[in-house]
Scaffold this motif. Structure first.
Motif, PDB file in Angstrom:
ATOM      1  N   ALA A  73      18.565  31.508 -34.092  1.00 40.47           N
ATOM      2  CA  ALA A  73      18.204  31.644 -35.512  1.00 40.47           C
ATOM      3  C   ALA A  73      19.400  31.285 -36.400  1.00 40.47           C
ATOM      4  CB  ALA A  73      17.736  33.075 -35.792  1.00 40.47           C
ATOM      5  N   ARG A  74      20.581  31.763 -36.006  1.00 36.82           N
ATOM      6  CA  ARG A  74      21.784  31.427 -36.786  1.00 36.82           C
ATOM      7  C   ARG A  74      22.012  29.924 -36.815  1.00 36.82           C
ATOM      8  NH1 ARG A  74      24.147  35.542 -33.932  1.00 36.82           N
ATOM      9  NH2 ARG A  74      25.482  34.145 -32.722  1.00 36.82           N
ATOM     10  N   GLN A  75      21.883  29.307 -35.641  1.00 36.57           N
ATOM     11  CA  GLN A  75      22.121  27.871 -35.546  1.00 36.57           C
ATOM     12  C   GLN A  75      21.141  27.088 -36.409  1.00 36.57           C
ATOM     13  OE1 GLN A  75      25.206  27.567 -34.460  1.00 36.57           O
ATOM     14  NE2 GLN A  75      24.490  25.605 -33.618  1.00 36.57           N
ATOM     15  N   LEU A  76      19.901  27.507 -36.344  1.00 35.33           N
ATOM     16  CA  LEU A  76      18.872  26.825 -37.106  1.00 35.33           C
ATOM     17  C   LEU A  76      19.125  27.021 -38.602  1.00 35.33           C
ATOM     18  CD1 LEU A  76      16.441  25.136 -36.370  1.00 35.33           C
ATOM     19  CD2 LEU A  76      15.026  27.171 -36.591  1.00 35.33           C
ATOM     20  N   GLY A  77      19.506  28.248 -38.958  1.00 36.31           N
ATOM     21  CA  GLY A  77      19.828  28.542 -40.353  1.00 36.31           C
ATOM     22  C   GLY A  77      20.975  27.670 -40.834  1.00 36.31           C
ATOM     23  N   SER A  78      22.018  27.579 -40.030  1.00 39.85           N
ATOM     24  CA  SER A  78      23.179  26.824 -40.491  1.00 39.85           C
ATOM     25  C   SER A  78      22.859  25.330 -40.540  1.00 39.85           C
ATOM     26  CB  SER A  78      24.403  27.126 -39.623  1.00 39.85           C
ATOM     27  OG  SER A  78      24.444  26.259 -38.520  1.00 39.85           O
ATOM     28  N   SER A  79      22.050  24.836 -39.563  1.00 44.46           N
ATOM     29  CA  SER A  79      21.730  23.399 -39.616  1.00 44.46           C
ATOM     30  C   SER A  79      20.807  23.113 -40.804  1.00 44.46           C
ATOM     31  CB  SER A  79      21.112  22.919 -38.299  1.00 44.46           C
ATOM     32  OG  SER A  79      19.747  23.231 -38.261  1.00 44.46           O
ATOM     33  N   ASN A  80      19.929  24.070 -41.125  1.00 47.21           N
ATOM     34  CA  ASN A  80      19.077  23.883 -42.300  1.00 47.21           C
ATOM     35  C   ASN A  80      19.915  23.863 -43.576  1.00 47.21           C
ATOM     36  OD1 ASN A  80      16.820  23.690 -40.780  1.00 47.21           O
ATOM     37  ND2 ASN A  80      16.186  25.835 -41.030  1.00 47.21           N
ATOM     38  N   ARG A  81      20.890  24.789 -43.652  1.00 44.83           N
ATOM     39  CA  ARG A  81      21.766  24.815 -44.827  1.00 44.83           C
ATOM     40  C   ARG A  81      22.512  23.494 -44.961  1.00 44.83           C
ATOM     41  NH1 ARG A  81      22.309  29.936 -43.326  1.00 44.83           N
ATOM     42  NH2 ARG A  81      24.230  29.622 -42.164  1.00 44.83           N
ATOM     43  N   THR A  82      23.057  22.991 -43.809  1.00 47.77           N
ATOM     44  CA  THR A  82      23.783  21.720 -43.838  1.00 47.77           C
ATOM     45  C   THR A  82      22.873  20.613 -44.366  1.00 47.77           C
ATOM     46  OG1 THR A  82      24.868  22.480 -41.848  1.00 47.77           O
ATOM     47  CG2 THR A  82      25.243  20.198 -42.465  1.00 47.77           C
ATOM     48  N   ASN A  83      21.643  20.588 -43.851  1.00 49.07           N
ATOM     49  CA  ASN A  83      20.702  19.559 -44.296  1.00 49.07           C
ATOM     50  C   ASN A  83      20.402  19.705 -45.786  1.00 49.07           C
ATOM     51  OD1 ASN A  83      20.686  18.630 -41.748  1.00 49.07           O
ATOM     52  ND2 ASN A  83      18.688  19.492 -41.178  1.00 49.07           N
ATOM     53  N   ASP A  84      20.239  20.971 -46.213  1.00 46.71           N
ATOM     54  CA  ASP A  84      19.953  21.211 -47.629  1.00 46.71           C
ATOM     55  C   ASP A  84      21.098  20.686 -48.502  1.00 46.71           C
ATOM     56  OD1 ASP A  84      17.663  22.370 -46.891  1.00 46.71           O
ATOM     57  OD2 ASP A  84      18.278  24.439 -47.254  1.00 46.71           O
ATOM     58  N   SER A  85      22.329  21.058 -48.092  1.00 50.09           N
ATOM     59  CA  SER A  85      23.455  20.669 -48.945  1.00 50.09           C
ATOM     60  C   SER A  85      23.680  19.159 -48.884  1.00 50.09           C
ATOM     61  CB  SER A  85      24.733  21.416 -48.552  1.00 50.09           C
ATOM     62  OG  SER A  85      25.182  20.951 -47.300  1.00 50.09           O
ATOM     63  N   ALA A  86      23.287  18.550 -47.760  1.00 45.48           N
ATOM     64  CA  ALA A  86      23.458  17.103 -47.640  1.00 45.48           C
ATOM     65  C   ALA A  86      22.427  16.364 -48.477  1.00 45.48           C
ATOM     66  CB  ALA A  86      23.343  16.669 -46.190  1.00 45.48           C
ATOM     67  N   SER A  87      21.260  17.006 -48.651  1.00 45.22           N
ATOM     68  CA  SER A  87      20.214  16.285 -49.387  1.00 45.22           C
ATOM     69  C   SER A  87      20.350  16.480 -50.887  1.00 45.22           C
ATOM     70  CB  SER A  87      18.824  16.747 -48.917  1.00 45.22           C
ATOM     71  OG  SER A  87      18.641  18.122 -49.208  1.00 45.22           O
TER      72      SER A  87
END
Lengths: 486, 486
Positions: A472-486
């Motif tokens: 869950a943490r990993q998915l959360g952090s990868s989602n955040r990265t994607n969000d900030s990248a977009s």
């Protein structure tokens, strides 16, 4: 750049990395002037520390394989210097035939606190005390059993017991049509050595059992993966594939398939056998789990339908009663069987008599009652694991509760880097099997396999919870990265 | 015509003969119109009854493979009829990769009264009661040992014991440089799978151990036999051979060689290692017998001289203490070792922990005293056998009393047909190993191997006497035939 790392050996990770790279350089696979990935990039892609990669590069530079310069990076040396005398120098260039792509799954379970990667049953659920008592009596009263070679084909008395066991499961054979092997792995190996060689075509489900992939690949076979759906192998697709490329052998785990858990329907079992008849090829039916069903008994084995000796059927007893006893039964007929017996005799002169006799009384008299109890324990454990998945698995993780067997097969969201997750989980003492190693080729796979039965329940709960929280943490952090990248 | 018959399986001899011939016919090896040998000729050359061959021919005729006519003989059918539906039809044409030339040694020792063919020690001489006591205690107090996978490389505690054991024998290594395998046969197999592939050149003594020949041949290697003399392998000849064809690997049994019994001199051990260094190849040093010397301890193992990891050293404990426990130690270094560990993990996830722990206390504390006693018993038995040879062996039989190990290596007069003798001896319950199967190719050999240690003494005496009398009768009758013919 992908390098297969073998964890759990005493050869350090830097040595493994430098060894592999040195080999690729001396073999010409990496040509002079090629730029190596940066320390940071390689460390991330291998899920190791940057220090590990730095050490490996330093060693390669010392040996003259690469040249590094501040700011520019590391390059394969233009002229490889004559390597220094010593062990590493000649060994680096000594070719091997290891199936490297499969190696990294083999980390040592002894060093992992929560070993979800290995499909096995924890010893507290196994009848080891019973079998131990039989074995203690045998070695005390008949120590000569440890010094006697048995029959090549397997102890006749045990084969009689196996015959009755298979008959109860719909397979009517004579005991002369059975052979005892040291685990199913040896059975697969004997079939491969005997009937599979370079260029032969072996079809198997995609995904499939890594141990079988390795063995057939090791014989130089062309392995072709057949797609599967909820009824198991797509026999219709396989038929079209066979029209293009004639099968030498079809390897299948039709019941609670490893790793996916699906079961081949009866209709497809019949069609698969028809296919083998029309192509005059062998089917290897690997059946470790058919006694481990949770709701209803699975369809009859394909071997039960076989009248012309097309099926080599393998039933493991190791996993279900005593992994250390390494007993499996191989059922085959006619000349195919006699050639397998010849291969067995050349390989080890027959399985050890002691372990054959130690499991015999248990299989003859107590196995069925034990299996009934074991099914209940495994189902409870599976349901416990399923409950944790419902509770903690982050959204996007797909899975179905299995109908039998030992494994959960999880599809992770595309945002998860499974290799990275594997490294992180390992640092927390949790292991899992990446779906990638269940593929015959080098395809990526969004799946992972978790075995819910190889720890005491409390540990399984603790380890799985911890793993799902990490996920869950990993998915959360990868989602955040994607969000900030977009 | 030569057909490999596998005795001791439940596939009858007629079936084996008809199966092999059918395969040769369908594969085109025997072309249409070819005349088969007469029943009488084939029966004599295979040392089976004429009835056996008649049955095989009848079966082939029934299946349409051959056509027989009274007075003319049997011929391969001009047009092979479409074979009848059923098992035999498709299986006959299903190709395999069995090393057929080696098969016929593998008859089942359980069915032979005087099994001189198998190099092993009879259980009355082995410390099985001691090891049985340890094992009974282990399975009673720690049944979980039967359910736990060990370390891939082998139990660390056992490797520590092996380290001390090898150090006492002149091999100074760290326990991380050792690996435990399920017998030496597995060790050879792992080396072959890892490092030997199609077209690679493997050199070995002529004659050599059949089990190694089979394994390397099975990998598609080019096996080249190196001549030997009383000091072992002719390393000077090997050097010239290597100049012509680069070695991938040299397999040697330097001490009380199997089957010949000769020991490689110290000077040649050094030169062999030099050769491996200059050709950057591996030496596999197979050492089952070095503790079984009769007069003086043999020279140091080649591994004791090795500083650069050229030698993979294999020491069997199975033969000497408990064949059923299947424990051997493999010593190797550097990247060669780590690749072997990878192969071991892919092959069986590590040897069973129970048997490793069962032999551990014995090897640690009692092995040396036991080996000293065993040497005396084996020497006595060897001398008894030697005395019988002096007394009963007919003139023309050549042999030398061995300095260690388990085997007698007899050269028989040219007048003896060894294949025929083998069949006759078997009918009297006596088995021996024909030298032919110790040759990498299909060369004839005037030698036979007899093991003097695998029966109680009285049986050995009875069986050997009976065999030598048979040999004398055969030689007498062949001499008479020759006399009357001349």
């Amino acid at each position: 750049m992908h390098i297969d790392l073998l964890r759990g050996t005493e050869v350090s990770l830097p040595q493994q990395i430098s060894g592999t790279l040195a080999q690729r350089i001396t073999s010409g696979l990496l040509s002079p002037g090629t730029r190596l990935p940066s320390v940071r990039t390689l460390a991330a892609s291998l899920a190791v520390s940057q220090m590990t990669v730095s050490k490996a590069y330093a060693e390669l530079e010392k040996r003259g394989h690469i040249v590094c310069s501040q700011g520019k990076g590391c390059f394969v040396a233009e002229e490889v210097k004559q390597p220094a005398e010593g062990m590493a120098s000649w060994q680096d260039g000594y070719d091997d035939y290891l199936p490297r792509a499969q190696l990294w799954r083999n980390f040592d379970s002894l060093k992992v606190q929560y070993p979800f990667h290995l499909a096995s049953i924890h010893h507290e659920l196994l009848p080891l005390a019973d079998i131990g008592r039989i074995m203690a009596k045998l070695v005390t009263e008949h120590p000569e059993l440890m010094g006697t070679y048995g029959n090549f084909q397997g102890d006749l008395e045990l084969r009689e017991v196996m015959r009755a066991h298979l008959l109860d499961r719909g397979i009517p054979l004579h005991s002369s049509e059975l052979m005892i092997t040291s685990g199913t792995q040896q059975g697969i190996d004997l079939v491969a050595r005997t009937f599979v060689g370079p260029g032969d075509t072996v079809y198997m489900e995609s995904p499939s059992y890594t141990g079988a992939i390795d063995v057939f690949a090791g014989r130089g076979a062309e392995i072709i993966a057949v797609p599967t759906d909820s009824e198991g192998m797509r026999v219709d697709v396989l038929t079209r594939m066979c029209d293009r490329r004639k099968p030498k052998l079809i390897y299948t785990l039709p019941t609670f398939q490893n790793p996916s858990g699906v079961t081949l329907s009866m209709a497809r079992r019949q069609r698969l056998l028809e296919l083998a008849r029309s192509y005059r090829c062998l089917i290897v039916e690997d059946d470790p789990f058919s006694d481990l069903y949770f709701r209803q008994a699975p369809p009859l084995p394909i071997k039960a339908l076989d009248r012309e000796g097309h099926v080599v059927y393998m039933k493991s007893f190791s996993k279900v009663i005593a992994p250390g006893c390494r007993i499996a039964c191989v059922a085959a007929s006619g000349d195919i069987l006699s050639r397998l017996i010849a291969a067995k005799s050349a390989s080890d002169l027959g399985s050890p008599l002691l372990t054959q006799r130690a499991v015999l009384p248990f299989i003859a008299r107590r196995y069925d009652a034990y299996a009934a109890k074991l099914r209940i324990s495994l189902r409870e454990r599976m349901e416990k694991a399923a409950q944790l998945l419902k509770q903690y698995a982050p959204p996007g993780v797909e899975w179905a509760p299995p109908e039998g067997g030992l494994n959960l097969w999880l599809k992770l969201p595309a945002a998860i880097n499974i290799r990275e997750l594997h490294g992180l989980a390992e640092r927390e003492g949790v292991s899992f099997l990446p779906g990638e190693v269940c593929q015959a080729g080098d395809q990526a796979s969004p799946y992972i396999r978790l075995c819910y039965s190889q720890m005491p329940e409390a540990e399984m709960v603790q380890g799985l919870t911890q793993f799902l929280q990490l996920l869950a943490r990993q998915l959360g952090s990868s989602n955040r990265t994607n969000d900030s990248a977009s």
